[in-house]
Scaffold this active site. Structure first.
Site, PDB file in Angstrom:
ATOM      1  N   SER A 279       0.809  -1.217   0.000  1.00 23.80           N
ATOM      2  CA  SER A 279       0.000   0.000   0.000  1.00 23.80           C
ATOM      3  C   SER A 279       0.849   1.276   0.000  1.00 23.80           C
ATOM      4  O   SER A 279       0.447   2.295  -0.565  1.00 23.80           O
ATOM      5  CB  SER A 279      -0.964   0.010   1.182  1.00 23.80           C
ATOM      6  OG  SER A 279      -0.268  -0.209   2.395  1.00 23.80           O
ATOM      7  N   HIS A 330       1.657   4.867   4.206  1.00 28.59           N
ATOM      8  CA  HIS A 330       0.841   5.491   3.168  1.00 28.59           C
ATOM      9  C   HIS A 330       1.290   6.920   2.902  1.00 28.59           C
ATOM     10  O   HIS A 330       1.484   7.327   1.750  1.00 28.59           O
ATOM     11  CB  HIS A 330      -0.634   5.495   3.585  1.00 28.59           C
ATOM     12  CG  HIS A 330      -1.218   4.127   3.706  1.00 28.59           C
ATOM     13  ND1 HIS A 330      -2.504   3.891   4.177  1.00 28.59           N
ATOM     14  CD2 HIS A 330      -0.702   2.889   3.427  1.00 28.59           C
ATOM     15  CE1 HIS A 330      -2.746   2.594   4.162  1.00 28.59           C
ATOM     16  NE2 HIS A 330      -1.667   1.966   3.724  1.00 28.59           N
TER      17      HIS A 330
END
Length: 378
Positions: A279, A330
């Site tokens: 991610s 992230h």
């Protein structure tokens, strides 16, 4: 043959030739804008240039023209995701009762012919070569043919470039990355070794600081469970295949790996918990898409506002509100994706100066994160 082209047409043609072929401005098609030509270059000294050929005989007409221009500019700003948009309006037919006063975010000129440029010193700082470039040895029909041919060649070149960038290509690298992520999960799982693989290769700050630096990248190819794997592979395919087509295979791979690396460094800087997943790299792809879309916001302005930015914000909010999600990775991946894309550049848009500065900033940021995440805590 000089009489075949009147004064206003001649100055308008010369201005169009200069701004389109020399300064990379592109015509904008606007409904209801009669006897005026709008040119756009969101990277130019003026974002918008208007060439107005209709007769404006007094201040009342001029004020209405300025008001109408402001309304149109607001629409263009919303479409292109631009906060500040300075405008140059060039009038070719003003009456004695029309006076050009200072206007916020809009410079105005009245050019009866090209010689009148000397009456506006501010234009020299923006376009220092405009006086020489408006001089043509051709006259009359020869001038018309030359200018038309040059503009057509430039427009075709711009169209070819845009077609090359936006033409859909096969997502080879994205396919390989998805396959690697799946195999790294499936093979150890079938062999009953997945827990050992997680322990040996996940992103884990204490062991990375002891010298196991490979974990910064290997952890980005591991996933906690099948749902985690499927979600990330789906996101990678949707976002990655599009970005790979826009940026090219080699640049795309650099973006993916650099974003994953920065995401891991950010993770170990702010968290001591083990971390796995692609991610961070995927957020880097979103950051890269954001930067690419900004450069091509004439084409992707609505996509930026309606899809890319909301997607980034939504996923970051999920990371904040949900436990077990490494939101630090992230955020780091997002920043890394933007910075590395500045460094490697967007085709036909980025200058050498921008790319050099991008590499400097990306290198400084990476060194800083290495220091904060690995060196300082020792």
């Amino acid at each position: 043959m000089e009489e075949t082209i009147n004064r206003k047409d001649r100055i308008v043609m010369k201005l169009l030739h200069y701004f389109i072929t020399e300064k990379n401005y592109s015509p904008i098609i606007l409904k209801g804008a009669e006897d005026e030509i709008w040119l756009e270059n969101l990277d130019g000294p003026y974002r918008i240039i208007r060439i107005v050929s209709n007769y404006i005989h007094n201040d009342e007409q001029l004020n209405f023209d300025i008001f109408k221009t402001g309304k149109i500019v607001k629409k263009i700003k919303r479409k292109t995701f631009t906060f500040h948009m300075n405008v140059l309006s060039i009038y070719t037919d003003l009456g004695d009762n029309a006076h050009l006063d200072a206007i916020k975010n809009m410079d105005c000129m009245f050019l009866y012919d090209e010689q009148d440029i000397q009456n506006y010193p501010f234009i020299d700082s923006m376009f220092p070569d405009i006086k020489s470039k408006l001089k043509f040895p051709e006259k009359g029909l020869e001038l018309f043919i030359k200018i038309t041919n040059d503009i057509n060649k430039k427009n075709k070149s711009n169209m070819d470039q845009a077609e090359e960038v936006f033409k859909q290509k096969k997502p080879v690298i994205t396919s390989i990355l998805v396959i690697i992520n799946i195999l790294v999960y499936v093979i150890p799982m079938l062999l009953g070794e997945y827990n050992n693989v997680i322990n040996d290769f996940c992103v884990y700050a204490p062991l990375i600081r002891l010298g196991e630096y490979y974990r910064l990248l290997t952890g980005t190819f591991l996933h906690a469970d099948l749902i985690h794997l499927l979600f990330n592979c789906y996101a990678l395919w949707i976002i990655g295949s599009q970005l790979e087509s826009f940026m090219g295979k080699s640049k795309y791979l650099i973006i993916y790996l650099a974003s994953g690396l920065i995401g891991s460094l950010t993770s170990i800087t702010f968290s001591q918990n083990p971390s796995v997943g692609a991610s961070g790299a995927i957020f880097g792809l979103l950051g890269s898409m954001l930067y690419f879309g900004y450069h091509y916001r004439v084409y992707l302005g609505n996509v930026l506002k309606s899809q890319i930015i909301p997607l980034i914000i939504f996923n970051l909010l999920i990371g904040v509100m949900t436990t077990g999600i490494d939101n630090f990775a992230h955020i780091g991946g997002l920043i890394g994706g933007i910075l590395i894309t500045i460094a490697i550049g967007v085709k036909y848009k980025s200058t050498t100066f921008e790319k050099i500065n991008g590499w400097i900033v990306f290198t400084i940021f990476t060194i800083f994160m290495v220091y904060m995440g690995i060196i300082m805590p020792r």
